[in-house]
Design a protein around this motif. Sequence first.
Motif, mmCIF file in Angstrom:
data_model
loop_
_atom_site.group_PDB
_atom_site.id
_atom_site.type_symbol
_atom_site.label_atom_id
_atom_site.label_comp_id
_atom_site.label_asym_id
_atom_site.label_seq_id
_atom_site.Cartn_x
_atom_site.Cartn_y
_atom_site.Cartn_z
ATOM 1 N N THR A 19 0.834 -1.202 0.000
ATOM 2 C CA THR A 19 0.000 0.000 0.000
ATOM 3 C C THR A 19 0.871 1.255 0.000
ATOM 4 O OG1 THR A 19 -1.804 -1.151 1.110
ATOM 5 C CG2 THR A 19 -1.784 1.258 1.287
ATOM 6 N N ALA A 20 1.916 1.257 0.816
ATOM 7 C CA ALA A 20 2.820 2.420 0.874
ATOM 8 C C ALA A 20 3.500 2.640 -0.473
ATOM 9 C CB ALA A 20 3.865 2.221 1.975
ATOM 10 N N ILE A 21 3.889 1.560 -1.135
ATOM 11 C CA ILE A 21 4.543 1.668 -2.442
ATOM 12 C C ILE A 21 3.577 2.253 -3.466
ATOM 13 C CG2 ILE A 21 5.522 0.340 -4.356
ATOM 14 C CD1 ILE A 21 6.550 -1.640 -2.096
ATOM 15 N N LEU A 22 2.362 1.721 -3.509
ATOM 16 C CA LEU A 22 1.385 2.233 -4.481
ATOM 17 C C LEU A 22 1.043 3.688 -4.211
ATOM 18 C CD1 LEU A 22 -1.001 -0.820 -4.880
ATOM 19 C CD2 LEU A 22 0.542 0.137 -6.591
ATOM 20 N N ASP A 23 0.824 4.042 -2.940
ATOM 21 C CA ASP A 23 0.506 5.436 -2.606
ATOM 22 C C ASP A 23 1.651 6.365 -3.008
ATOM 23 O OD1 ASP A 23 -1.942 4.653 -1.577
ATOM 24 O OD2 ASP A 23 -1.295 4.738 0.527
ATOM 25 N N ALA A 24 2.877 5.951 -2.691
ATOM 26 C CA ALA A 24 4.039 6.774 -3.048
ATOM 27 C C ALA A 24 4.176 6.890 -4.562
ATOM 28 C CB ALA A 24 5.306 6.177 -2.439
ATOM 29 N N ALA A 25 3.971 5.800 -5.269
ATOM 30 C CA ALA A 25 4.086 5.829 -6.731
ATOM 31 C C ALA A 25 3.046 6.758 -7.338
ATOM 32 C CB ALA A 25 3.949 4.412 -7.297
#
Length: 193
Positions: A19-25
Motif C-alpha cells: 500500500t505504501a509503495i502504491l501510494d508513493a508511486a
Amino acid sequence: MSPAPAGGRRRADAERSRTAILDAAIHLLARQPDAGMAAIATAAGVTRQTVYAHFASRDLLLIAVVDRISEQATVAMDAADLDHGPAIAALLRLQDISWQLYRAHPVLADAARPAVSGEHDRRRHHDVQHRLTQLIQRGQASGEIDPNQPAEWLVNALIALGHAAGDQVAVEHMSIRQAAQLLRTATLRLLAP
C-alpha cells in the motif's frame, strides 16, 4: 489474549508495504513521470528490494498504480448516483469524474498503456462500460438518447472520444478545460435523438 500468528503479521506487513509503495508511486509519478523504482522506494520509506518483491518491474508497478486509480474511479462513480435523474446528466457527471481523476493523475493512464495487455485493459474498463451501457439504455428508453443506434456502439464511441480528448491534453494540444468542453459537445451530438 494470545499474540497474532507470525504468518498473519508478515502478511499484514507485506500489505502495508504494498500500500505504501502504491501510494508513493501515485503521488511521485504525478509530479515526476520518469521516476524510477529507487525514487519510489525512497518515497514509500522502503528498500528497492521491497519494491521489487512486490512488483518485479516498473511496468508491473505502473499497471498496479493504474488499477488502483481505476478502483478510485469506481468509488467516485458509486458516489455520483448515476442511477437517478436524467441519463444525459448522469453521463456528463461520469465524464466530470473522469476529468477530476485525470487532473489528479495526468500521466499515469498513459504511462501504463504500453505495459497493459489488451485483455487487462478490457477488464479494467468493464465497470465503466457496464455503467455507460446502462445509462445509454436508460436514456434510449426515456427518449433522451437516439434509440436507433446500438448501445454498444455508443459506449465504444464515447470511450474513444474520451481517450482522444485525453490524448490531446497529454500532448498539450489543448487544456483540460478545452478538452472537457469539446468532449461534452461531441457527446451531446453523438447521443442526440
